[in-house]
Design a protein around this motif. Structure first.
Motif, short mmCIF file in Angstrom:
data_model
loop_
_atom_site.label_atom_id
_atom_site.label_comp_id
_atom_site.label_asym_id
_atom_site.label_seq_id
_atom_site.Cartn_x
_atom_site.Cartn_y
_atom_site.Cartn_z
N GLU A 146 0.82 -1.22 0.00
CA GLU A 146 0.00 0.00 0.00
C GLU A 146 0.85 1.27 0.00
O GLU A 146 0.35 2.36 -0.27
N LEU A 147 2.13 1.11 0.31
CA LEU A 147 3.05 2.25 0.23
C LEU A 147 3.69 2.36 -1.15
O LEU A 147 4.49 3.26 -1.40
N GLY A 148 3.34 1.44 -2.04
CA GLY A 148 3.94 1.42 -3.36
C GLY A 148 5.34 0.84 -3.36
O GLY A 148 6.12 1.06 -4.28
N LEU A 149 5.67 0.08 -2.31
CA LEU A 149 7.01 -0.51 -2.18
C LEU A 149 6.93 -2.03 -2.24
O LEU A 149 6.00 -2.65 -1.73
N SER A 150 7.93 -2.62 -2.86
CA SER A 150 8.07 -4.07 -2.79
C SER A 150 8.79 -4.41 -1.49
O SER A 150 9.36 -3.55 -0.81
N GLY A 151 8.78 -5.68 -1.15
CA GLY A 151 9.52 -6.10 0.03
C GLY A 151 11.01 -5.81 -0.11
O GLY A 151 11.67 -5.45 0.86
N TYR A 152 11.52 -5.97 -1.33
CA TYR A 152 12.95 -5.73 -1.57
C TYR A 152 13.30 -4.26 -1.38
O TYR A 152 14.34 -3.92 -0.79
N GLU A 153 12.46 -3.38 -1.87
CA GLU A 153 12.71 -1.94 -1.71
C GLU A 153 12.64 -1.53 -0.24
O GLU A 153 13.50 -0.78 0.26
N ALA A 154 11.64 -2.04 0.46
CA ALA A 154 11.50 -1.70 1.88
C ALA A 154 12.68 -2.23 2.68
O ALA A 154 13.21 -1.54 3.57
N ASP A 155 13.13 -3.43 2.35
CA ASP A 155 14.25 -4.01 3.09
C ASP A 155 15.53 -3.21 2.88
O ASP A 155 16.30 -3.01 3.84
N ARG A 156 15.78 -2.76 1.66
CA ARG A 156 17.00 -1.97 1.41
C ARG A 156 17.01 -0.71 2.27
O ARG A 156 18.05 -0.34 2.83
N ILE A 157 15.87 -0.06 2.39
CA ILE A 157 15.80 1.17 3.19
C ILE A 157 15.97 0.87 4.67
O ILE A 157 16.73 1.55 5.39
N LEU A 158 15.30 -0.17 5.16
CA LEU A 158 15.37 -0.50 6.59
C LEU A 158 16.76 -0.99 6.99
O LEU A 158 17.23 -0.73 8.10
N LEU A 159 17.43 -1.70 6.10
CA LEU A 159 18.79 -2.15 6.37
C LEU A 159 19.77 -0.97 6.35
O LEU A 159 20.61 -0.83 7.25
N ARG A 160 19.61 -0.12 5.35
CA ARG A 160 20.53 1.03 5.20
C ARG A 160 20.37 2.05 6.32
O ARG A 160 21.36 2.51 6.91
N ASP A 161 19.15 2.37 6.66
CA ASP A 161 18.90 3.47 7.61
C ASP A 161 18.79 3.03 9.06
O ASP A 161 19.02 3.84 9.97
N PHE A 162 18.42 1.75 9.29
CA PHE A 162 18.19 1.33 10.67
C PHE A 162 18.97 0.07 11.06
O PHE A 162 18.88 -0.36 12.21
N GLY A 163 19.71 -0.49 10.13
CA GLY A 163 20.50 -1.67 10.45
C GLY A 163 19.66 -2.88 10.81
O GLY A 163 20.07 -3.73 11.60
N ILE A 164 18.49 -3.00 10.20
CA ILE A 164 17.58 -4.11 10.48
C ILE A 164 17.82 -5.22 9.46
O ILE A 164 17.69 -5.01 8.26
N VAL A 165 18.20 -6.39 9.94
CA VAL A 165 18.48 -7.54 9.08
C VAL A 165 17.33 -8.53 9.22
O VAL A 165 17.06 -9.05 10.31
N CYS A 166 16.63 -8.78 8.11
CA CYS A 166 15.45 -9.66 8.16
C CYS A 166 15.83 -11.09 7.86
O CYS A 166 16.99 -11.41 7.55
N GLU A 167 14.85 -11.97 7.92
CA GLU A 167 15.05 -13.38 7.57
C GLU A 167 14.66 -13.67 6.13
O GLU A 167 15.36 -14.40 5.44
#
Length: 457
Positions: free
Chosen positions: A341-362
């Motif tokens: 609903e944000l117009g983001l794929s999971g891959y796009e969201a993950d890149r931002i969350l990893l880059r800006d918040f250091g969040i590593v998903c499974e």
């Protein structure tokens, strides 16, 4: 005075951990494998990172440590303790991951030409098992949630229909293989499926790689063994605390030949197993047995809190049991978040969350990200996920539907026609072609003895 089988002190340690400790403390002159000789020749580049102790405890197959293929000492004692905790009639420790456990389970129940009922999106190890034993696949396409672009589990009705189809065709069924929970935590109704199987003396194998923790908390779904599975394979390293690559295989009941499982494992497991992996399995079992009813309390609480906060963020979706109402339950320790609903794929969201918040998903999907919570998850990290996703949603200029979404109404690949059994396909001659070239094409074997045909409707 040194002894090949030293008397080990009652230290309160798990059997294999105690054995390793006693042997290292002997200060023996060692002339056995591995070549680093209890760390004396360990490469400094690695010891600077992890220290010398992992090497000092990395032992070969010496008598005091028992043997994996015919355990009579500490390994046998450790496996019996694991069987008691998990409720199996026999348990085997695995150093080849859940992959080798699944392969052993299928090889022990399916002979060449036997049919195996299994989900179309099963783990690769199930396919390789059919290559090894010559079984024939009877695929079931799992339930599919189009808005999430995620597969669900397998229903008892699907299993019953598959069994009846094979019975009408006069085919011999070796076993039923179910993945539960799925990667996203969706749990099939194994109790009903096991009843269907057992009414026909068919063994039920469960790939429980993601569910070694199930059944140990009132908030968690029941385990496969608690629901009547004959064989369950668990990745103890995924949600429990053993080292990566270590797993366990459980058997229950008397439908499956236990000696045949042992013979299959002798074929599949390494002859020089890592005792660090084996000891870590024993240690993880002991850790769980200390407080099985409460060890996951904090993890469940943190997961519930995170889901509650995330559901209130505009444009964010959280996968819940209501998304797959046909299934028994969902693992509360899996957190799958949708961003479409944000117009983001999971891959796009993950890149931002990893880059800006250091969040590593499974796990990353087309529309979502999956996070795993365990008894080792801390509150600060869960808060970081919530804050990161909240910031991500706030920075999106507007809530919009993602582009180029095509709702097909059916699961991907549910119309593929199988032309060869897995074993024949594996050994057939092949050549690589571009994906576009493979559609509606027939690839002919140069020897004219076999044909590989890919047919897409």
């Amino acid at each position: 005075m040194f002894d090949n089988t030293p008397e080990l002190e009652e230290s309160g340690l798990p059997p294999l951990v105690s054995a390793l400790k006693a042997i290292v403390e002997q200060n023996a002159a060692s002339f056995h494998f591995p070549g680093h000789n209890r760390g004396h020749a360990a490469p400094s580049s690695f010891t600077q990172l992890i220290g010398i102790k992992p090497y000092a405890h990395d032992m070969g197959c010496i008598p005091a440590l028992d043997t994996l293929f015919n355990p009579q000492g500490r390994i046998l004692e450790a496996q019996k303790e694991a069987a008691k905790l998990f409720g199996s009639s026999q348990t085997w420790f695995l150093v080849g991951g859940t992959t080798c456990g699944i392969q052993a389970a299928i090889m022990a129940t399916c002979s060449p030409g036997d049919y195996l009922i299994l989900p179309r999106n099963c783990h690769l190890s199930a396919i390789s098992s059919m290559v090894l034993c010559g079984a024939v696949a009877k695929y079931i396409v799992p339930d599919y949630k189009n808005d999430w672009d995620l597969p669900g589990g397998i229903t008892p009705l699907q299993v019953l229909n598959a069994i009846k189809e094979l019975e009408l065709e006069g085919k011999k069924l070796g076993a039923v293989f179910i993945t539960s929970p799925t990667y996203h935590g969706i749990c099939s109704n194994l109790r009903e499926i096991s009843k269907l199987c057992h009414s026909r003396k068919i063994p039920l194998i469960v790939d429980e790689a993601h569910g070694a923790h199930l059944g140990f908390n009132s908030e968690l779904p029941r385990s496969a063994l608690q629901q009547g599975a004959d064989l369950a394979v668990q990745s103890t390293h995924k949600v429990l605390s053993s080292l990566s690559q270590s797993s366990i295989l459980h058997v229950s009941g008397d439908i499956v030949d236990k000696d045949k499982i042992s013979r299959c494992l002798q074929t599949l497991q390494p002859t020089s197993p890592s005792f660090l992996l084996l000891a870590s399995l024993d240690a993880a079992r002991a850790q769980l047995s200390e407080s099985p009813d409460v060890i996951f309390n904090q993890a469940v609480e943190l997961a519930n809190e995170a889901k509650s906060f995330l559901k209130r963020i505009p444009g964010i979706s959280v996968l819940e049991h209501s998304s797959f109402p046909n299934f028994l339950a969902m693992d509360p320790l899996r957190l799958t978040v949708g961003f479409w609903e944000l117009g983001l794929s999971g891959y796009e969201a993950d890149r931002i969350l990893l880059r800006d918040f250091g969040i590593v998903c499974e796990l990353i999907g087309n529309k979502s990200i999956t996070y795993v919570l365990t008894h080792g998850t801390c509150r600060e990290h869960v808060e970081r996920i919530v804050l990161g996703i909240k910031h991500l949603a706030a920075t999106c200029s507007s809530i919009q539907q993602p582009k180029d979404i095509v709702l097909t109404g059916h699961a991907p690949f549910n119309d593929i026609i199988m032309k060869l059994i897995p074993r024949d396909a594996f050994f057939a001659s092949k050549r690589k072609v571009a994906k576009k070239e493979s559609i509606n094409k027939q690839i002919k074997n140069l020897k004219q003895k076999s044909k590989v045909k890919f047919s897409y409707k």
